[in-house]
Design an enzyme around this catalytic site. Structure first.
Site, PDB file in Angstrom:
ATOM      1  N   ASP A  15      37.426  20.291 -20.041  1.00 55.64           N
ATOM      2  CA  ASP A  15      38.622  19.693 -18.871  1.00 55.64           C
ATOM      3  C   ASP A  15      37.191  18.567 -18.865  1.00 55.64           C
ATOM      4  O   ASP A  15      36.220  19.007 -18.261  1.00 55.64           O
ATOM      5  CB  ASP A  15      38.848  20.852 -17.307  1.00 55.64           C
ATOM      6  CG  ASP A  15      39.682  19.604 -16.812  1.00 55.64           C
ATOM      7  OD1 ASP A  15      40.278  19.001 -17.680  1.00 55.64           O
ATOM      8  OD2 ASP A  15      40.272  20.322 -16.100  1.00 55.64           O
ATOM      9  N   ASN A  17      37.959  14.950 -19.377  1.00 52.37           N
ATOM     10  CA  ASN A  17      37.609  13.783 -19.974  1.00 52.37           C
ATOM     11  C   ASN A  17      37.931  13.204 -19.266  1.00 52.37           C
ATOM     12  O   ASN A  17      37.643  11.613 -19.322  1.00 52.37           O
ATOM     13  CB  ASN A  17      38.330  14.224 -21.126  1.00 52.37           C
ATOM     14  CG  ASN A  17      38.001  15.282 -22.599  1.00 52.37           C
ATOM     15  OD1 ASN A  17      36.789  15.542 -22.033  1.00 52.37           O
ATOM     16  ND2 ASN A  17      38.322  15.216 -23.845  1.00 52.37           N
ATOM     17  N   ASN A  63      50.012  20.737 -21.833  1.00 56.01           N
ATOM     18  CA  ASN A  63      49.333  19.489 -22.002  1.00 56.01           C
ATOM     19  C   ASN A  63      50.092  18.467 -22.758  1.00 56.01           C
ATOM     20  O   ASN A  63      50.308  17.459 -22.782  1.00 56.01           O
ATOM     21  CB  ASN A  63      47.979  19.458 -22.471  1.00 56.01           C
ATOM     22  CG  ASN A  63      46.808  20.274 -21.538  1.00 56.01           C
ATOM     23  OD1 ASN A  63      46.226  20.443 -22.212  1.00 56.01           O
ATOM     24  ND2 ASN A  63      47.234  19.780 -20.698  1.00 56.01           N
ATOM     25  N   ARG A  66      52.451  15.917 -21.731  1.00 55.94           N
ATOM     26  CA  ARG A  66      51.516  14.825 -20.751  1.00 55.94           C
ATOM     27  C   ARG A  66      52.713  13.135 -21.758  1.00 55.94           C
ATOM     28  O   ARG A  66      52.617  13.315 -22.818  1.00 55.94           O
ATOM     29  CB  ARG A  66      50.309  14.489 -21.104  1.00 55.94           C
ATOM     30  CG  ARG A  66      49.223  15.939 -20.743  1.00 55.94           C
ATOM     31  CD  ARG A  66      47.700  15.375 -20.593  1.00 55.94           C
ATOM     32  NE  ARG A  66      47.414  16.360 -20.130  1.00 55.94           N
ATOM     33  CZ  ARG A  66      45.325  15.979 -20.122  1.00 55.94           C
ATOM     34  NH1 ARG A  66      45.169  15.203 -20.086  1.00 55.94           N
ATOM     35  NH2 ARG A  66      44.795  17.614 -18.958  1.00 55.94           N
ATOM     36  N   ILE A 183      42.698  29.406 -14.290  1.00 54.53           N
ATOM     37  CA  ILE A 183      42.439  29.786 -16.237  1.00 54.53           C
ATOM     38  C   ILE A 183      43.253  28.558 -17.012  1.00 54.53           C
ATOM     39  O   ILE A 183      42.847  29.035 -18.274  1.00 54.53           O
ATOM     40  CB  ILE A 183      42.343  31.032 -16.334  1.00 54.53           C
ATOM     41  CG1 ILE A 183      41.207  31.741 -15.916  1.00 54.53           C
ATOM     42  CG2 ILE A 183      42.792  31.541 -18.411  1.00 54.53           C
ATOM     43  CD1 ILE A 183      40.256  32.075 -16.870  1.00 54.53           C
ATOM     44  N   GLU A 195      33.265  37.425 -18.280  1.00 56.84           N
ATOM     45  CA  GLU A 195      32.858  36.837 -17.455  1.00 56.84           C
ATOM     46  C   GLU A 195      33.118  34.876 -17.241  1.00 56.84           C
ATOM     47  O   GLU A 195      33.112  34.716 -18.707  1.00 56.84           O
ATOM     48  CB  GLU A 195      31.151  36.798 -17.699  1.00 56.84           C
ATOM     49  CG  GLU A 195      30.770  38.627 -17.698  1.00 56.84           C
ATOM     50  CD  GLU A 195      30.544  38.825 -16.464  1.00 56.84           C
ATOM     51  OE1 GLU A 195      30.800  38.343 -15.125  1.00 56.84           O
ATOM     52  OE2 GLU A 195      31.010  40.409 -16.619  1.00 56.84           O
TER      53      GLU A 195
END
Ligand code: FPP
Length: 228
Positions: A15, A17, A63, A66, A183, A195
């Site tokens: 994430d 850009n 996405n 978009r 997430i 993790e």
């Protein structure tokens, strides 16, 4: 890295850009190009670190809502970079896999994906899994519907095998770049005991060194999987 625990499977939510470009007064497309270049660099570095499976979240189902202009730019970037990088991965004996709903992608992009997967299928060094048009909920729902069609109850292992990631180990480490702490519909089932590592660094600036920092943080975690 020293001899400490290396995650077998690392997944990265790439994430930032757009913000990387904005900071430089550049169009978003320039941020995606910089992100694409970093993605290529990173996909080499991860296997040098001893990681066996790397999943990169390139494009979520969401996405795909978009603006068409941005999506067209992303597909153009994919057409430009993907074939030659599939060749490069093949030379390095890395298997390329793409997860996500291919029905949502342009036909020629799907054809390139299929060619890349076929070319690299015999690699033995590692697996690079690109999530394109991927959604964790959609992945789970598709597997539930498959199970329902089979008309029998399934075990946890059988269900895992029915997901698009079937056969892959669950991610040990999930990294998210770009400051957000969520997430975003990524590997929801698979990341149950992963993790998590969040960094403010925007993806185009997420250097090999920054990746190594995430591995160091991972090595210092104590994984108990709910036990004491
Ligand atoms: C996140 O930054 C990046 C993306 C949504 C796209 C990244 C994917 C590529 C560069 C690969 C390209 C192509 C395909 C078809 C897989 P952002 O735009 O969400 O950044 P922001 O949060 O700063 O706006």
């Amino acid at each position: 890295m020293d001899g400490r625990a290396i995650p077998r499977h690392v997944a990265v939510i790439m994430d930032g850009n757009g913000r990387w470009a904005k900071k430089r007064l550049l169009p978003r497309a320039a941020g995606h190009r910089a992100g694409m270049n970093r993605m290529i660099g990173l996909s080499e570095h991860v296997f040098d670190c001893g990681v066996q499976v790397c999943t990169l979240f390139a494009l979520s189902t969401e996405n795909l809502s978009r603006p068409q202009e941005e999506l067209n730019g992303l597909y153009a970037l994919f057409r430009e970079y993907f074939p030659r990088n599939a060749k490069r991965l093949h030379e390095k004996s890395v298997v390329l896999k793409v997860i996500g709903d291919r029905g949502l992608l342009p036909a020629d992009v799907v054809a390139l994906i299929e060619e890349g997967e076929a070319l690299t299928a015999d690699g033995g060094r590692g697996i690079l899994q690109l999530a394109i048009g991927y959604g964790g909920r959609q992945d789970i729902l598709a597997a539930v519907n498959r199970a329902v069609r089979q008309g029998k109850e399934v075990s946890m292992e059988e269900f895992s095998a029915m997901l698009t990631t079937g056969g892959m180990p669950d991610p040990d480490l999930v990294i998210r770049t770009g400051k957000e702490l969520r997430i975003s519909n990524f590997l929801l089932w698979q990341a149950a005991y992963s993790e998590l590592y969040f960094t403010d660094v925007l993806f185009p600036d997420f250097s090999d060194k920054e990746f190594d920092k995430a591995l160091e943080a991972y090595a210092s975690r104590e994984r108990r999987f709910g036990k004491v």
